[in-house]
Scaffold this active site. Structure first.
Site, PDB file in Angstrom:
ATOM      1  N   GLY A 119       0.825  -1.208   0.000  1.00 38.04           N
ATOM      2  CA  GLY A 119       0.000   0.000   0.000  1.00 38.04           C
ATOM      3  C   GLY A 119       0.859   1.257   0.000  1.00 38.04           C
ATOM      4  O   GLY A 119       2.097   1.202  -0.053  1.00 38.04           O
ATOM      5  N   PHE A 120       0.176   2.382   0.068  1.00 43.43           N
ATOM      6  CA  PHE A 120       0.829   3.693   0.025  1.00 43.43           C
ATOM      7  C   PHE A 120       1.909   3.806   1.111  1.00 43.43           C
ATOM      8  O   PHE A 120       3.088   4.040   0.818  1.00 43.43           O
ATOM      9  CB  PHE A 120      -0.282   4.745   0.188  1.00 43.43           C
ATOM     10  CG  PHE A 120       0.163   6.124   0.524  1.00 43.43           C
ATOM     11  CD1 PHE A 120       1.211   6.726  -0.156  1.00 43.43           C
ATOM     12  CD2 PHE A 120      -0.496   6.850   1.520  1.00 43.43           C
ATOM     13  CE1 PHE A 120       1.601   8.023   0.151  1.00 43.43           C
ATOM     14  CE2 PHE A 120      -0.114   8.133   1.826  1.00 43.43           C
ATOM     15  CZ  PHE A 120       0.940   8.723   1.148  1.00 43.43           C
ATOM     16  N   ILE A 121       1.523   3.601   2.346  1.00 44.29           N
ATOM     17  CA  ILE A 121       2.491   3.749   3.438  1.00 44.29           C
ATOM     18  C   ILE A 121       3.461   2.568   3.450  1.00 44.29           C
ATOM     19  O   ILE A 121       4.665   2.734   3.650  1.00 44.29           O
ATOM     20  CB  ILE A 121       1.759   3.883   4.798  1.00 44.29           C
ATOM     21  CG1 ILE A 121       0.895   5.149   4.790  1.00 44.29           C
ATOM     22  CG2 ILE A 121       2.747   3.909   5.957  1.00 44.29           C
ATOM     23  CD1 ILE A 121      -0.017   5.314   6.002  1.00 44.29           C
TER      24      ILE A 121
ATOM     25  N   ASP B   6      -3.948 -12.941   2.034  1.00 40.99           N
ATOM     26  CA  ASP B   6      -4.902 -12.172   2.823  1.00 40.99           C
ATOM     27  C   ASP B   6      -4.568 -12.317   4.307  1.00 40.99           C
ATOM     28  O   ASP B   6      -4.272 -13.423   4.780  1.00 40.99           O
ATOM     29  CB  ASP B   6      -6.313 -12.715   2.547  1.00 40.99           C
ATOM     30  CG  ASP B   6      -7.370 -11.732   2.996  1.00 40.99           C
ATOM     31  OD1 ASP B   6      -7.426 -11.438   4.209  1.00 40.99           O
ATOM     32  OD2 ASP B   6      -8.139 -11.275   2.137  1.00 40.99           O
ATOM     33  N   VAL B   7      -4.654 -11.226   5.036  1.00 36.32           N
ATOM     34  CA  VAL B   7      -4.305 -11.252   6.460  1.00 36.32           C
ATOM     35  C   VAL B   7      -5.330 -12.072   7.268  1.00 36.32           C
ATOM     36  O   VAL B   7      -5.067 -12.439   8.413  1.00 36.32           O
ATOM     37  CB  VAL B   7      -4.126  -9.798   6.962  1.00 36.32           C
ATOM     38  CG1 VAL B   7      -5.456  -9.106   7.172  1.00 36.32           C
ATOM     39  CG2 VAL B   7      -3.268  -9.718   8.190  1.00 36.32           C
TER      40      VAL B   7
ATOM     41  N   ALA C 111      -1.882  -3.714   7.155  1.00 35.69           N
ATOM     42  CA  ALA C 111      -2.984  -4.193   6.295  1.00 35.69           C
ATOM     43  C   ALA C 111      -4.320  -3.769   6.889  1.00 35.69           C
ATOM     44  O   ALA C 111      -4.624  -4.053   8.041  1.00 35.69           O
ATOM     45  CB  ALA C 111      -2.923  -5.711   6.165  1.00 35.69           C
TER      46      ALA C 111
ATOM     47  N   TYR D 145     -14.830   2.476  10.823  1.00 33.17           N
ATOM     48  CA  TYR D 145     -13.376   2.474  10.595  1.00 33.17           C
ATOM     49  C   TYR D 145     -12.631   2.791  11.896  1.00 33.17           C
ATOM     50  O   TYR D 145     -11.709   2.070  12.284  1.00 33.17           O
ATOM     51  CB  TYR D 145     -13.017   3.504   9.509  1.00 33.17           C
ATOM     52  CG  TYR D 145     -11.533   3.707   9.343  1.00 33.17           C
ATOM     53  CD1 TYR D 145     -10.733   2.735   8.748  1.00 33.17           C
ATOM     54  CD2 TYR D 145     -10.905   4.880   9.789  1.00 33.17           C
ATOM     55  CE1 TYR D 145      -9.362   2.914   8.597  1.00 33.17           C
ATOM     56  CE2 TYR D 145      -9.534   5.070   9.647  1.00 33.17           C
ATOM     57  CZ  TYR D 145      -8.771   4.091   9.048  1.00 33.17           C
ATOM     58  OH  TYR D 145      -7.420   4.263   8.912  1.00 33.17           O
TER      59      TYR D 145
HETATM   60  N1  LIG Z   1      -3.142   7.057   4.808  1.00 33.45           N
HETATM   61  C1  LIG Z   1      -3.492   7.655   5.921  1.00 33.45           C
HETATM   62  O1  LIG Z   1      -3.679   8.887   5.956  1.00 33.45           O
HETATM   63  C2  LIG Z   1      -3.644   6.863   7.196  1.00 33.45           C
HETATM   64  C3  LIG Z   1      -4.005   7.549   8.375  1.00 33.45           C
HETATM   65  C4  LIG Z   1      -4.164   6.833   9.553  1.00 33.45           C
HETATM   66  C5  LIG Z   1      -3.933   5.467   9.568  1.00 33.45           C
HETATM   67  N2  LIG Z   1      -3.592   4.825   8.405  1.00 33.45           N
HETATM   68  C6  LIG Z   1      -3.379   3.380   8.475  1.00 33.45           C
HETATM   69  O2  LIG Z   1      -2.149   3.055   7.844  1.00 33.45           O
HETATM   70  C7  LIG Z   1      -2.248   1.779   7.236  1.00 33.45           C
HETATM   71  C8  LIG Z   1      -1.830   1.846   5.769  1.00 33.45           C
HETATM   72  O3  LIG Z   1      -2.672   2.775   5.100  1.00 33.45           O
HETATM   73  P1  LIG Z   1      -2.413   3.204   3.576  1.00 33.45           P
HETATM   74  O4  LIG Z   1      -2.799   4.632   3.470  1.00 33.45           O
HETATM   75  O5  LIG Z   1      -1.081   2.756   3.127  1.00 33.45           O
HETATM   76  O6  LIG Z   1      -3.560   2.359   2.865  1.00 33.45           O
HETATM   77  P2  LIG Z   1      -3.514   1.558   1.477  1.00 33.45           P
HETATM   78  O7  LIG Z   1      -4.930   1.241   1.153  1.00 33.45           O
HETATM   79  O8  LIG Z   1      -2.683   2.274   0.465  1.00 33.45           O
HETATM   80  O9  LIG Z   1      -2.728   0.235   1.881  1.00 33.45           O
HETATM   81  C9  LIG Z   1      -3.329  -0.826   2.554  1.00 33.45           C
HETATM   82  C10 LIG Z   1      -2.756  -2.107   1.980  1.00 33.45           C
HETATM   83  O10 LIG Z   1      -3.355  -3.195   2.691  1.00 33.45           O
HETATM   84  C11 LIG Z   1      -3.703  -4.176   1.735  1.00 33.45           C
HETATM   85  N3  LIG Z   1      -4.817  -4.963   2.264  1.00 33.45           N
HETATM   86  C12 LIG Z   1      -6.121  -4.576   2.438  1.00 33.45           C
HETATM   87  N4  LIG Z   1      -6.847  -5.586   2.899  1.00 33.45           N
HETATM   88  C13 LIG Z   1      -5.998  -6.631   3.062  1.00 33.45           C
HETATM   89  C14 LIG Z   1      -6.164  -7.969   3.514  1.00 33.45           C
HETATM   90  N5  LIG Z   1      -7.374  -8.437   3.881  1.00 33.45           N
HETATM   91  N6  LIG Z   1      -5.080  -8.765   3.564  1.00 33.45           N
HETATM   92  C15 LIG Z   1      -3.859  -8.313   3.172  1.00 33.45           C
HETATM   93  N7  LIG Z   1      -3.649  -7.071   2.701  1.00 33.45           N
HETATM   94  C16 LIG Z   1      -4.715  -6.237   2.654  1.00 33.45           C
HETATM   95  C17 LIG Z   1      -4.089  -3.418   0.474  1.00 33.45           C
HETATM   96  O11 LIG Z   1      -3.970  -4.214  -0.701  1.00 33.45           O
HETATM   97  C18 LIG Z   1      -3.086  -2.279   0.498  1.00 33.45           C
HETATM   98  O12 LIG Z   1      -1.919  -2.608  -0.238  1.00 33.45           O
HETATM   99  C19 LIG Z   1      -3.687   1.311   7.446  1.00 33.45           C
HETATM  100  O13 LIG Z   1      -3.702   0.470   8.578  1.00 33.45           O
HETATM  101  C20 LIG Z   1      -4.434   2.592   7.733  1.00 33.45           C
HETATM  102  O14 LIG Z   1      -5.581   2.353   8.533  1.00 33.45           O
HETATM  103  C21 LIG Z   1      -3.452   5.491   7.230  1.00 33.45           C
END
Ligand SMILES: NC(=O)c1ccc[n+]([C@@H]2O[C@H](COP(=O)([O-])OP(=O)(O)OC[C@H]3O[C@@H](n4cnc5c(N)ncnc54)[C@H](O)[C@@H]3O)[C@@H](O)[C@H]2O)c1
Length: 368
Positions: A11-13, A56-57, A77, A179
């Site tokens: 994912g992004f982060i 999948d997690v 995830a 959420y």
């Molecule tokens: N982006 C933000 O501003 C932000 C803010 C607060 C918290 N977060 C948390 O940071 C984390 C990462 O967020 P992000 O912005 O990178 O989101 P994102 O959607 O870009 O990345 C999430 C990743 O998790 C994977 N994923 C989703 N469901 C899954 C599953 N069942 N099994 C395995 N992989 C799965 C997706 O394919 C994706 O690659 C998350 O836990 C999110 O709640 C993000």
């Protein structure tokens, strides 16, 4: 610690965390289901040397394979859309709650030294406020009737307007969306697990993360990506309420550094820690800055004058605890990073699904 598992690592982060770790000499394994809404079948650039397990997690076998022979886990995830969580409830609870439970059970059989989980500022609900005479208000909430009438700002019981102040970790959680509830469950489960099994556990409460690599075509997450996607498609960014609501935007490379520090700093164990920039921006100002960085300064945002169910007015971080326990210091801010973000947007296909997202919410009465 040498080998680190990053769940949601594509994912992004996750991709930035993987890069930060490989750059600092760690071996990195990623577990990711490559969810379509996030990746849309696009090719993913992973840092050289990172190992990917597509899985999948919630899948015990995939998770057992992923945790074997790792020293620590960074658990990212998750399904990440606040609005969408209000109607795709089983999907959010499934991935976020059950997924975390499956991961923790796997770690009973394959213990690690440390686990760091991504929590979220959404668990606070409204941020922290103060009255005019400096009294701390940590349970501020808007009345639905005020929101319906377009009275967006928060008031005390006596009708006095409250001032938002930086939110610290002592602020009482107030869960206003499915959420947020699932993120709180993830955070608490990991910290409880850590205490029970003698594993160092840390929860990072991330504020609004921005930077290159955000899913531009996923309208359910990332206000900056939404604005950029609208602008790149010749449309005006849309803003709920009046645009004066304030948030804290933290750069994804600073967030990646925070995850590495959370692995390395022993004194962080057992804590939930805010990760933000420590600055507040109004959403209207953010739309202006994004337009300017993209070379479209004359396309003003459309102010909707409507609120999404579960949305809060103000929340920005007090990062004193992150500075103290992690030695965290944000290096980027919107003003010095949006140029790079705009260049990345120009070279990326952004499908604008903003109207679709609004329709989904409106059809279910989740916008007022
Ligand atoms: N982006 C933000 O501003 C932000 C803010 C607060 C918290 N977060 C948390 O940071 C984390 C990462 O967020 P992000 O912005 O990178 O989101 P994102 O959607 O870009 O990345 C999430 C990743 O998790 C994977 N994923 C989703 N469901 C899954 C599953 N069942 N099994 C395995 N992989 C799965 C997706 O394919 C994706 O690659 C998350 O836990 C999110 O709640 C993000």
């Amino acid at each position: 610690m040498k080998r680190i598992l990053v769940t949601g690592g594509c994912g992004f982060i996750g991709r930035h965390v993987a890069q930060e770790l490989t750059k600092n000499g760690y071996d990195v394994r990623l577990l990711d289901a490559l969810v379509d809404q996030v990746h849309g079948g696009e090719a993913i650039n992973l840092p050289t040397g990172a190992e990917l397990i597509k899985g999948d997690v919630r899948d015990r076998d995939a998770v057992a394979e992923a945790v074997s022979d790792v020293d620590a886990v960074i658990h990212l995830a998750a399904e990440v859309g606040v609005g969408q969580s209000m109607y795709e409830i089983a999907r959010y609870v499934g991935t976020n709650d059950l997924g975390t439970a499956v991961l923790l059970e796997a770690l009973i059989k394959a213990p690690v030294e440390r686990i760091v989980v991504a929590s979220s500022m959404s668990i606070y609900g409204e941020g922290l406020y103060e009255t005019a005479d400096g009294k701390r208000i940590d349970d501020a909430r808007r009345k639905t009737s005020d929101i319906k009438e377009g009275r967006w700002d928060l008031k005390s019981a006596a009708g006095e307007i409250l001032s938002p102040v930086p939110t610290d970790e002592e602020k009482r959680p107030d869960l206003a969306s499915i959420y947020a509830l699932t993120k709180y469950m993830q955070e608490r489960s990991v910290l409880i697990f850590g205490q029970a099994y003698g594993v160092d556990a840390v929860a990072l409460r991330l504020f609004n993360v921005f930077g290159a690599g955000q899913a531009l075509s996923n309208p359910y997450t990332g206000v900056l990506a939404n604005f950029a996607s609208r602008l790149a498609n010749g449309k005006r960014p849309t803003i709920f309420e009046d645009g004066e609501q304030q948030r804290d935007f933290v750069h994804v490379r600073d967030v990646a550094a925070a995850f590495r520090l959370a692995l390395e700093q022993r004194q962080a164990a057992g804590h939930a820690i805010n990760i933000g920039s420590g600055h507040a921006y109004s959403i209207r100002e953010v739309a202006r800055l994004v337009g300017q960085a993209m070379g479209i300064p004359k396309r003003p945002p459309e102010i909707l004058g409507k609120a999404r169910s579960g949305d809060i007015r103000n929340c920005f971080a007090d990062i004193a605890k992150a500075r103290d326990l992690l030695g965290f210091e944000p290096m980027h801010c919107l003003e010095n990073s949006l140029g790079e973000f705009a260049t990345w947007v120009r070279n990326t296909v952004a499908i604008d699904r903003g109207a679709e997202m609004r329709r989904e919410l409106e059809e279910r009465g989740l916008v007022s």
